[in-house]
Design a protein around this motif. Structure first.
Motif, PDB file in Angstrom:
ATOM      1  N   GLN A 159       0.799  -1.230   0.000  1.00 34.46           N
ATOM      2  CA  GLN A 159       0.000   0.000   0.000  1.00 34.46           C
ATOM      3  C   GLN A 159       0.833   1.281   0.000  1.00 34.46           C
ATOM      4  N   MET A 160       2.066   1.219   0.472  1.00 30.93           N
ATOM      5  CA  MET A 160       2.798   2.424   0.845  1.00 30.93           C
ATOM      6  C   MET A 160       3.058   3.395  -0.311  1.00 30.93           C
ATOM      7  N   MET A 161       3.133   2.886  -1.549  1.00 31.62           N
ATOM      8  CA  MET A 161       3.378   3.759  -2.696  1.00 31.62           C
ATOM      9  C   MET A 161       2.105   4.081  -3.468  1.00 31.62           C
ATOM     10  N   SER A 162       0.962   3.875  -2.834  1.00 33.50           N
ATOM     11  CA  SER A 162      -0.305   4.165  -3.507  1.00 33.50           C
ATOM     12  C   SER A 162      -0.411   5.653  -3.814  1.00 33.50           C
ATOM     13  N   ALA A 163      -1.244   5.974  -4.794  1.00 33.86           N
ATOM     14  CA  ALA A 163      -1.369   7.361  -5.252  1.00 33.86           C
ATOM     15  C   ALA A 163      -1.870   8.282  -4.152  1.00 33.86           C
ATOM     16  N   ASP A 164      -2.790   7.796  -3.317  1.00 28.58           N
ATOM     17  CA  ASP A 164      -3.344   8.675  -2.290  1.00 28.58           C
ATOM     18  C   ASP A 164      -2.323   8.981  -1.199  1.00 28.58           C
ATOM     19  N   ILE A 165      -1.495   8.005  -0.832  1.00 27.51           N
ATOM     20  CA  ILE A 165      -0.461   8.262   0.175  1.00 27.51           C
ATOM     21  C   ILE A 165       0.598   9.212  -0.389  1.00 27.51           C
ATOM     22  N   THR A 166       0.985   8.993  -1.634  1.00 29.02           N
ATOM     23  CA  THR A 166       1.947   9.900  -2.265  1.00 29.02           C
ATOM     24  C   THR A 166       1.388  11.314  -2.334  1.00 29.02           C
ATOM     25  N   ALA A 167       0.108  11.445  -2.643  1.00 20.38           N
ATOM     26  CA  ALA A 167      -0.518  12.766  -2.705  1.00 20.38           C
ATOM     27  C   ALA A 167      -0.506  13.445  -1.337  1.00 20.38           C
ATOM     28  N   THR A 168      -0.729  12.674  -0.270  1.00 25.27           N
ATOM     29  CA  THR A 168      -0.678  13.223   1.089  1.00 25.27           C
ATOM     30  C   THR A 168       0.720  13.725   1.411  1.00 25.27           C
ATOM     31  N   VAL A 169       1.725  12.926   1.105  1.00 20.74           N
ATOM     32  CA  VAL A 169       3.116  13.316   1.377  1.00 20.74           C
ATOM     33  C   VAL A 169       3.461  14.612   0.648  1.00 20.74           C
ATOM     34  N   GLU A 170       3.083  14.694  -0.620  1.00 22.48           N
ATOM     35  CA  GLU A 170       3.443  15.860  -1.424  1.00 22.48           C
ATOM     36  C   GLU A 170       2.638  17.099  -1.027  1.00 22.48           C
ATOM     37  N   LYS A 171       1.363  16.933  -0.740  1.00 21.54           N
ATOM     38  CA  LYS A 171       0.539  18.074  -0.332  1.00 21.54           C
ATOM     39  C   LYS A 171       1.013  18.634   0.996  1.00 21.54           C
ATOM     40  N   ASP A 172       1.355  17.762   1.939  1.00 21.06           N
ATOM     41  CA  ASP A 172       1.850  18.245   3.224  1.00 21.06           C
ATOM     42  C   ASP A 172       3.170  18.983   3.059  1.00 21.06           C
ATOM     43  N   ALA A 173       4.033  18.474   2.196  1.00 25.70           N
ATOM     44  CA  ALA A 173       5.313  19.146   1.942  1.00 25.70           C
ATOM     45  C   ALA A 173       5.079  20.525   1.343  1.00 25.70           C
ATOM     46  N   ALA A 174       4.137  20.621   0.402  1.00 24.44           N
ATOM     47  CA  ALA A 174       3.840  21.908  -0.234  1.00 24.44           C
ATOM     48  C   ALA A 174       3.249  22.891   0.770  1.00 24.44           C
ATOM     49  N   ASP A 175       2.355  22.411   1.628  1.00 29.42           N
ATOM     50  CA  ASP A 175       1.750  23.295   2.620  1.00 29.42           C
ATOM     51  C   ASP A 175       2.767  23.747   3.661  1.00 29.42           C
ATOM     52  N   ALA A 176       3.668  22.848   4.050  1.00 26.44           N
ATOM     53  CA  ALA A 176       4.711  23.225   5.004  1.00 26.44           C
ATOM     54  C   ALA A 176       5.576  24.343   4.432  1.00 26.44           C
ATOM     55  N   THR A 177       5.908  24.233   3.158  1.00 24.44           N
ATOM     56  CA  THR A 177       6.681  25.291   2.505  1.00 24.44           C
ATOM     57  C   THR A 177       5.876  26.581   2.428  1.00 24.44           C
ATOM     58  N   ALA A 178       4.595  26.458   2.106  1.00 22.58           N
ATOM     59  CA  ALA A 178       3.745  27.640   1.932  1.00 22.58           C
ATOM     60  C   ALA A 178       3.614  28.452   3.218  1.00 22.58           C
ATOM     61  N   VAL A 179       3.591  27.776   4.367  1.00 22.07           N
ATOM     62  CA  VAL A 179       3.426  28.501   5.634  1.00 22.07           C
ATOM     63  C   VAL A 179       4.760  28.780   6.325  1.00 22.07           C
ATOM     64  N   GLY A 180       5.850  28.432   5.658  1.00 23.68           N
ATOM     65  CA  GLY A 180       7.165  28.783   6.177  1.00 23.68           C
ATOM     66  C   GLY A 180       7.701  27.884   7.261  1.00 23.68           C
ATOM     67  N   VAL A 181       7.299  26.625   7.282  1.00 26.37           N
ATOM     68  CA  VAL A 181       7.794  25.702   8.295  1.00 26.37           C
ATOM     69  C   VAL A 181       9.240  25.337   7.979  1.00 26.37           C
ATOM     70  N   SER A 182      10.136  25.578   8.932  1.00 29.24           N
ATOM     71  CA  SER A 182      11.548  25.253   8.744  1.00 29.24           C
ATOM     72  C   SER A 182      12.091  24.368   9.857  1.00 29.24           C
ATOM     73  N   LYS A 183      11.240  24.034  10.831  1.00 25.21           N
ATOM     74  CA  LYS A 183      11.673  23.196  11.945  1.00 25.21           C
ATOM     75  C   LYS A 183      10.459  22.453  12.485  1.00 25.21           C
ATOM     76  N   THR A 184      10.705  21.378  13.183  1.00 18.17           N
ATOM     77  CA  THR A 184       9.608  20.609  13.757  1.00 18.17           C
ATOM     78  C   THR A 184       9.862  20.369  15.242  1.00 18.17           C
ATOM     79  N   PRO A 185       8.763  20.305  16.021  1.00 20.60           N
ATOM     80  CA  PRO A 185       7.394  20.566  15.605  1.00 20.60           C
ATOM     81  C   PRO A 185       7.114  22.061  15.477  1.00 20.60           C
ATOM     82  N   THR A 186       6.263  22.410  14.511  1.00 20.39           N
ATOM     83  CA  THR A 186       5.734  23.767  14.392  1.00 20.39           C
ATOM     84  C   THR A 186       4.243  23.691  14.658  1.00 20.39           C
ATOM     85  N   PHE A 187       3.773  24.541  15.574  1.00 20.14           N
ATOM     86  CA  PHE A 187       2.375  24.490  16.000  1.00 20.14           C
ATOM     87  C   PHE A 187       1.616  25.748  15.568  1.00 20.14           C
ATOM     88  N   PHE A 188       0.348  25.530  15.212  1.00 20.62           N
ATOM     89  CA  PHE A 188      -0.617  26.608  15.025  1.00 20.62           C
ATOM     90  C   PHE A 188      -1.847  26.260  15.855  1.00 20.62           C
TER      91      PHE A 188
END
Length: 214
Positions: A159-188
C-alpha cells in the motif's frame, strides 16, 4: 505512592520531556532566524490529515510533525496530556514534514497504518523505536516496531506507494513550505502560530483560545 508524589513525578517527566524537546528543536531547525507567518486556513487543515479529538472542537491545534524528529517524539506525550485536560474543547491535526533520511519511509508506514485502522499504536511504537531507525532511509526498525504494534507489514508494503499516500506526502510538503515551516514541531492554534516555543507557551495559547470560545 501518595497523590502528591504522583503529581510531582508526572510534573518532573513533563519538565524533562520539554527540556529534551527544546534541545532537539534547535537542532532540527533549517533556518533558526526564520519566523513562521500567519498562514491561510486552507494551508493548515486538509481533509486527508490525521485528526484526533472532536471535529467540532472550538480549538484546533495543527502540528507540522516529522516522525524522525527527536523533538516531536519528546513533545508527543506533552500534547497528549494537554488534550486529555480538555477532551471536548481541542482537536489535533497532524501534518507531515520530511527533514531526515528516514522521514518519508516512516510517514508512509503511518499512512498505511491509518488505512489498516491501527494508526495510534503504530505511531507510538514508531516514536518509541525512533532511536533505532533515525536517519535510516529504509527505517527498518520502524517497520519492525510497526509490525509488533499490529501493522500487517506485507500489506503495508503493497500500500505504501499508492497514489493517495503519495498525494498526502506531497501536499503536506507543499503546505509546510507555503506557511514557512523550517523546523519541527511547528504548531498553530486556531491558525495562530506558536511564536515562543515551549510546553507552557503552547498550553497558554490553547487555554486562551478555549476561553475566547466560551
Amino acid at each position: 505512592m501518595s497523590k502528591r508524589s504522583v503529581v510531582l513525578v508526572v510534573s518532573l517527566f513533563a519538565i524533562i520531556g520539554f527540556a529534551v524537546a527544546a534541545f532537539f528543536y534547535d537542532r532540527a531547525s533549517t533556518d533558526p532566524q526564520a519566523e513562521v507567518p500567519v498562514p491561510k486556513a486552507s494551508s493548515l487543515v486538509r481533509f486527508h490529515s490525521p485528526s484526533f479529538g472532536p471535529a467540532d472542537a472550538p480549538v484546533t491545534i495543527v502540528e507540522f510533525f516529522d516522525p524522525s524528529c527527536e523533538s516531536c517524539r519528546a513533545f508527543y506525550p506533552i500534547v497528549k496530556q494537554m488534550m486529555a485536560k480538555h477532551p471536548s474543547d481541542v482537536r489535533l491535526v497532524l501534518r507531515y514534514v520530511r527533514l531526515h533520511k528516514g522521514s518519508e519511509e516512516a510517514i508512509r508506514i503511518l499512512e498505511t497504518a491509518r488505512k489498516q485502522g491501527v494508526f495510534v499504536p503504530v505511531l507510538e511504537a514508531v516514536l518509541e523505536s525512533q532511536g533505532q531507525w533515525h536517519d535510516d532511509a529504509t527505517a527498518s526498525a520502524a517497520w519492525t516496531a510497526a509490525g509488533q504494534a499490529g501493522l500487517d507489514v506485507d500489506k503495508a508494503r503493497e500500500q505504501m506507494m499508492s497514489a493517495d499516500i503519495t498525494a498526502t506526502v506531497e501536499k503536506d510538503a507543499a503546505d509546510a513550505t507555503a506557511v514557512g515551516v523550517s523546523k519541527t514541531p511547528t504548531f498553530f492554534v486556531n491558525g495562530k502560530p506558536l511564536t515562543n516555543f515551549g510546553a507552557q507557551p503552547l498550553y497558554d495559547l490553547i487555554r486562551g483560545e478555549i476561553d475566547q470560545s466560551r
